[in-house]
Motif scaffolding. Structure first.
Motif, PDB file in Angstrom:
ATOM      1  N   THR A   7       0.801  -1.097   0.050  1.00  0.00           N
ATOM      2  CA  THR A   7      -0.238  -0.034   0.019  1.00  0.00           C
ATOM      3  C   THR A   7       0.889   1.388  -0.185  1.00  0.00           C
ATOM      4  O   THR A   7       1.752   1.232   0.731  1.00  0.00           O
ATOM      5  CB  THR A   7      -0.934  -0.021   1.378  1.00  0.00           C
ATOM      6  OG1 THR A   7      -1.478  -1.180   1.390  1.00  0.00           O
ATOM      7  CG2 THR A   7      -1.803   1.116   1.204  1.00  0.00           C
ATOM      8  N   ARG A  94       2.551  -7.910   4.625  1.00  0.00           N
ATOM      9  CA  ARG A  94       1.984  -6.734   3.763  1.00  0.00           C
ATOM     10  C   ARG A  94       3.131  -5.579   4.179  1.00  0.00           C
ATOM     11  O   ARG A  94       3.878  -5.408   4.967  1.00  0.00           O
ATOM     12  CB  ARG A  94       0.890  -6.335   4.047  1.00  0.00           C
ATOM     13  CG  ARG A  94       0.338  -5.811   5.464  1.00  0.00           C
ATOM     14  CD  ARG A  94      -1.271  -5.440   5.140  1.00  0.00           C
ATOM     15  NE  ARG A  94      -1.924  -6.385   4.927  1.00  0.00           N
ATOM     16  CZ  ARG A  94      -2.661  -6.405   3.753  1.00  0.00           C
ATOM     17  NH1 ARG A  94      -2.560  -5.392   2.603  1.00  0.00           N
ATOM     18  NH2 ARG A  94      -3.597  -7.445   3.467  1.00  0.00           N
ATOM     19  N   VAL A  96       3.482  -1.235   3.690  1.00  0.00           N
ATOM     20  CA  VAL A  96       3.083   0.012   3.694  1.00  0.00           C
ATOM     21  C   VAL A  96       4.031   1.114   3.317  1.00  0.00           C
ATOM     22  O   VAL A  96       5.018   1.338   3.999  1.00  0.00           O
ATOM     23  CB  VAL A  96       2.055   0.640   4.975  1.00  0.00           C
ATOM     24  CG1 VAL A  96       1.851   2.123   4.727  1.00  0.00           C
ATOM     25  CG2 VAL A  96       0.959  -0.039   5.135  1.00  0.00           C
ATOM     26  N   ASP A 125      -1.088  -3.009  -4.089  1.00  0.00           N
ATOM     27  CA  ASP A 125      -2.396  -2.970  -3.751  1.00  0.00           C
ATOM     28  C   ASP A 125      -3.252  -1.736  -4.281  1.00  0.00           C
ATOM     29  O   ASP A 125      -4.144  -1.737  -4.982  1.00  0.00           O
ATOM     30  CB  ASP A 125      -2.896  -3.401  -2.308  1.00  0.00           C
ATOM     31  CG  ASP A 125      -4.031  -3.501  -1.857  1.00  0.00           C
ATOM     32  OD1 ASP A 125      -5.001  -4.406  -2.969  1.00  0.00           O
ATOM     33  OD2 ASP A 125      -4.589  -2.833  -1.120  1.00  0.00           O
ATOM     34  N   SER A 126      -2.897  -0.652  -3.462  1.00  0.00           N
ATOM     35  CA  SER A 126      -3.515   0.551  -3.665  1.00  0.00           C
ATOM     36  C   SER A 126      -2.597   1.860  -3.478  1.00  0.00           C
ATOM     37  O   SER A 126      -1.761   1.666  -2.628  1.00  0.00           O
ATOM     38  CB  SER A 126      -4.899   0.656  -3.086  1.00  0.00           C
ATOM     39  OG  SER A 126      -4.376   0.683  -1.926  1.00  0.00           O
ATOM     40  N   ILE A 128      -3.005   5.438  -1.678  1.00  0.00           N
ATOM     41  CA  ILE A 128      -4.031   5.796  -0.599  1.00  0.00           C
ATOM     42  C   ILE A 128      -3.615   7.415  -0.542  1.00  0.00           C
ATOM     43  O   ILE A 128      -2.724   7.497  -0.178  1.00  0.00           O
ATOM     44  CB  ILE A 128      -4.298   5.130   0.653  1.00  0.00           C
ATOM     45  CG1 ILE A 128      -5.036   3.859   0.455  1.00  0.00           C
ATOM     46  CG2 ILE A 128      -4.968   6.012   1.629  1.00  0.00           C
ATOM     47  CD1 ILE A 128      -4.982   3.044   1.678  1.00  0.00           C
ATOM     48  N   PHE A 199      -6.534  -1.524   3.753  1.00  0.00           N
ATOM     49  CA  PHE A 199      -5.838  -2.738   3.025  1.00  0.00           C
ATOM     50  C   PHE A 199      -6.589  -3.649   2.080  1.00  0.00           C
ATOM     51  O   PHE A 199      -7.895  -3.646   2.129  1.00  0.00           O
ATOM     52  CB  PHE A 199      -4.997  -3.713   3.955  1.00  0.00           C
ATOM     53  CG  PHE A 199      -4.009  -3.104   4.729  1.00  0.00           C
ATOM     54  CD1 PHE A 199      -3.238  -2.156   4.312  1.00  0.00           C
ATOM     55  CD2 PHE A 199      -4.199  -3.271   6.218  1.00  0.00           C
ATOM     56  CE1 PHE A 199      -2.316  -1.704   5.227  1.00  0.00           C
ATOM     57  CE2 PHE A 199      -3.071  -2.721   7.145  1.00  0.00           C
ATOM     58  CZ  PHE A 199      -2.136  -1.571   6.452  1.00  0.00           C
ATOM     59  N   ASP A 200      -6.110  -4.362   1.210  1.00  0.00           N
ATOM     60  CA  ASP A 200      -7.125  -4.935   0.218  1.00  0.00           C
ATOM     61  C   ASP A 200      -7.882  -4.547  -0.372  1.00  0.00           C
ATOM     62  O   ASP A 200      -9.022  -4.702  -0.869  1.00  0.00           O
ATOM     63  CB  ASP A 200      -7.534  -6.577   1.184  1.00  0.00           C
ATOM     64  CG  ASP A 200      -6.354  -7.122   1.701  1.00  0.00           C
ATOM     65  OD1 ASP A 200      -5.254  -7.240   0.894  1.00  0.00           O
ATOM     66  OD2 ASP A 200      -6.717  -7.651   2.438  1.00  0.00           O
TER      67      ASP A 200
END
Length: 368
Positions: A7, A94, A96, A125-126, A128, A199-200
């Motif tokens: 992320t 995971r 960040v 994943d993304s 933000i 998340f996800d």
């Protein structure tokens, strides 16, 4: 072995990234998270978590999380973490990555597509973006980096909404949606966003869902301009502000309001980060479209932040899905069109001063 989701957390100075990160690093959420602090830029964001003299330092937190500060290359840090994980020296499931307040998330995202070794271990994943509602308009006016962060986002969290009026909040959301109609915008209290919303999110998955904010596609009720009818049509905020784009048309059945394009004159900010949507009911000619997309990505790639489409292609019964970041573009075959489904291509482009008429005409020429 499953890929490790990543992320990218970006956002305006003072928007609450550090608060969110502290929670991620100290809360007992049962997840093993590695946080990478990407410390370029002028201000060291969180000296009280990270006091470091060396090039990079990896700290183990009491809840099993890890914190890694990097002052050099992100790629090296990711490889280092992967190597330590393989040897059993650290454990995480995971990552960040926090970029500094003024960073452009584009190159960070590109790292995961361009480097084979990274791509074999990690999956983005993304992105933000945290936006400080109190200071957002000023920051968006003054800093292109802030506007770019909005354009890149898969999810936007709005902090400090309690410090602005409801009308100010609505106007800000309206502004953000025109820059990025595909990222959901959620108001959050400082650091108090549920981790399941972080998340996800699968913002980079090639899935057959193209989420565009329906309010962006809907007319601004009190402000209509008539459009010509053509096969391709667009919904957008026009750069002109005073005259209508002559080749913007809607199929009759698309809109209750009849023949209108969204054309909000009352939208005062003429931001350089803009988005537009292209839709067409005739199928695309695959060879023509590939050539055209290749050409525009070549020319405008640096200014194209995020783009995605679900396409109706001649010669296949399946949806074709494509997406990209800057010059990097990927596509895939999706599910078959359902028998009762309207076969319509839909694409959204988010970028800096993209010449919408060139995209519009070029895409229309690729239709069968």
């Amino acid at each position: 072995m499953a890929l490790i989701p990543v992320t990218i957390l970006t956002g305006f100075l003072g928007s609450g990234k550090t608060t969110l990160l502290k929670r991620v690093l100290h809360e007992s959420h049962g997840m093993k998270i590695a946080v990478i602090e990407n410390e370029f830029g002028e201000e060291n964001i969180d000296t009280d978590i990270l006091k470091t003299e060396s090039k990079e330092q990896i700290l183990q937190m009491s809840n099993g999380c890890i914190c890694c500060t990097i002052r050099e290359d992100l790629r090296e840090a990711l490889q280092l973490l992967a190597a330590k994980r393989r040897k059993g020296m650290v454990d995480f499931d995971r990552i960040v990555i926090e970029t500094t307040g003024l960073a452009d998330p584009g190159p960070v995202a590109q790292t995961f597509f361009m480097d084979d070794e990274i791509a074999e271990t990690y999956l983005i994943d993304s992105i933000i973006t945290l936006v400080d509602a109190k200071h957002a308009n000023q920051q968006l006016d003054d800093r292109q980096e802030a506007r770019r962060q909005v354009g890149f986002a898969d999810q936007i969290f709005l902090s400090k909404t309690d410090l602005v009026t409801e009308a100010e909040k609505d106007a800000l959301i309206h502004r953000l949606k025109h820059m990025n109609p595909r990222a959901p915008i959620t108001a959050v209290h400082f650091g108090d966003v549920p981790l399941k919303d972080v998340f996800d999110l699968r913002g980079f998955n090639l899935n057959a869902k193209l989420d565009i904010d329906p309010d962006f596609l809907k007319e601004d009720e009190h402000d209509h301009s008539h459009c010509d009818h053509e096969h391709g049509h667009c919904d957008h905020d026009h750069d002109h502000g005073h005259q209508h784009d002559e080749h913007c048309g809607h199929d009759h059945h698309d809109h209750e309001h009849g023949e209108h394009c969204s054309h909000p004159h009352h939208h005062h900010h003429d931001d350089d980060v803009k988005s537009f949507v292209f839709r067409a009911s005739r199928p695309f000619d695959p060879a023509k479209l590939e050539d055209f997309l290749g050409a525009i990505v070549n020319i405008y790639g640096p200014k194209m932040l995020r783009y995605k489409g679900v396409l109706n292609m001649k010669g296949t019964e399946r949806k074709v899905i494509f997406q990209g970041v800057h010059q990097l573009m990927g596509s895939d075959l999706g599910p078959e069109w359902a028998a009762d489904e309207k076969r319509e291509s839909k694409m959204v482009f988010i970028g800096i001063d993209l010449p919408q008429d060139i995209f519009q005409q070029g895409l229309e020429q690729c239709l069968v």
